[in-house]
Design an enzyme around this catalytic site. Structure first.
Site, short mmCIF file in Angstrom:
data_model
loop_
_atom_site.label_atom_id
_atom_site.label_comp_id
_atom_site.label_asym_id
_atom_site.label_seq_id
_atom_site.Cartn_x
_atom_site.Cartn_y
_atom_site.Cartn_z
NE ARG A 97 35.29 54.99 80.07
CZ ARG A 97 34.76 53.91 79.50
NH1 ARG A 97 33.46 53.73 79.50
NH2 ARG A 97 35.52 53.02 78.92
NE ARG B 85 38.56 51.83 75.61
CZ ARG B 85 37.53 52.65 75.78
NH1 ARG B 85 37.71 53.95 75.71
NH2 ARG B 85 36.34 52.18 76.01
P1 AMP Z 1 34.20 49.22 78.54
O1 AMP Z 1 33.49 50.22 79.37
O2 AMP Z 1 33.36 47.99 78.27
O3 AMP Z 1 34.75 49.81 77.26
O4 AMP Z 1 35.46 48.70 79.40
C1 AMP Z 1 36.46 49.58 79.84
C2 AMP Z 1 37.74 48.84 80.06
O5 AMP Z 1 37.55 47.80 81.03
C3 AMP Z 1 38.30 48.13 78.83
O6 AMP Z 1 39.05 49.00 78.00
C4 AMP Z 1 39.16 47.05 79.48
O7 AMP Z 1 40.37 47.59 79.97
C5 AMP Z 1 38.33 46.65 80.68
N1 AMP Z 1 37.39 45.55 80.33
C6 AMP Z 1 36.03 45.60 80.27
N2 AMP Z 1 35.50 44.42 79.95
C7 AMP Z 1 36.55 43.58 79.79
C8 AMP Z 1 36.66 42.20 79.43
N3 AMP Z 1 35.58 41.46 79.15
N4 AMP Z 1 37.91 41.67 79.38
C9 AMP Z 1 39.00 42.40 79.67
N5 AMP Z 1 38.96 43.69 79.98
C10 AMP Z 1 37.76 44.29 80.05
#
Ligand code: AMP
Length: 223
Positions: free
Chosen positions: A160, A171
């Site tokens: 990714r 992050r």
């Molecule tokens: P994840 O796979 O859950 O780590 O999400 C990947 C990316 O999606 C994150 O780093 C954020 O940029 C975005 N993202 C996912 N869920 C959220 C959320 N609840 N609020 C804001 N951004 C989100």
């Protein structure tokens, strides 16, 4: 007739804490529908939807997508699920989102995966994904059978864009400032359950036992 109560759960933890893996196991073992905000966003990016294209740069830079966009997206998906038990993964990530969810639903349990940041940095930068399904491999402890390819479909795996070391640091910083207050929000409501460890396989049996207890008491009470 035995009425089973709808069970609504949230899983939290820093990016790379194993939320996706644990969520998959919970939904498979206990039949909860798994909704991952990250997977929904990535599916939008893959399908080149307007929303996906707008959000891609946010995600690639390790920043959170705006609260109102995210809340609307997730709440409408939850509504579409009707009367199902669900497990939310990756949402809510801010107190704003937690309040938006709280306005619409009562959350029964929040699982918090407490994994040290050092372990996470190591883990995320060695992570490979099968984009269409969201299946995740780790070259150290969960490698694919054929290096670089998905076990189920044989498609090539990708790293990714947001798993690079600088983005991972960003992050984790976003998690600390924006998401840790959400833990406090749920702790004060008495629904937070924290599980600590460095390996998903070591944490999982405790979560599994917890869900067994929780769901049997729910179904028993309602029956
Ligand atoms: P994840 O796979 O859950 O780590 O999400 C990947 C990316 O999606 C994150 O780093 C954020 O940029 C975005 N993202 C996912 N869920 C959220 C959320 N609840 N609020 C804001 N951004 C989100």
């Amino acid at each position: 007739m035995v009425m089973q109560k709808i069970f609504r759960a949230v899983i939290m933890g820093p990016p790379g804490s194993g939320k996706g893996t644990v969520s998959g196991r919970i939904s498979k073992t206990f039949g909860l529908k798994h909704l991952s905000s990250g997977d929904i966003l990535r599916a939008n990016i893959n399908a080149r939807t307007e929303l996906g294209l707008l959000m891609k740069s946010c995600i690639d830079q390790g920043q959170l997508v705006p609260d109102d966009v995210m809340s609307r997206l997730i709440l409408s998906d939850l509504r579409a699920m009707g009367r199902s038990s669900w497990l939310l993964d990756g949402f809510p990530r801010t107190v704003f989102q937690a309040e938006a969810l709280d306005d619409a639903y009562i959350v029964d349990t929040v699982i918090n995966l407490n994994v040290p940041f050092e372990t996470i940095k190591q883990r995320l930068t060695s992570r490979w994904t099968h984009l269409p399904s969201g299946r995740i491999y780790n070259i150290d402890f969960n490698p694919p059978k054929v290096p670089g390819f998905d076990d189920v479909t044989g498609d090539p795996l990708v790293q990714r864009d947001d798993d690079t070391p600088e983005t991972v640091t960003r992050r984790l910083a976003a998690y600390k400032t924006q998401t840790e207050p959400v833990l406090e929000f749920y702790r004060s409501k008495g629904v937070l359950e924290t599980f600590s460890g460095t390996e998903t396989n070591q944490i999982w049996p405790h979560i599994e036992a917890f869900f067994h207890r929780k769901l049997s008491s729910y179904n028993h009470r309602v029956a």
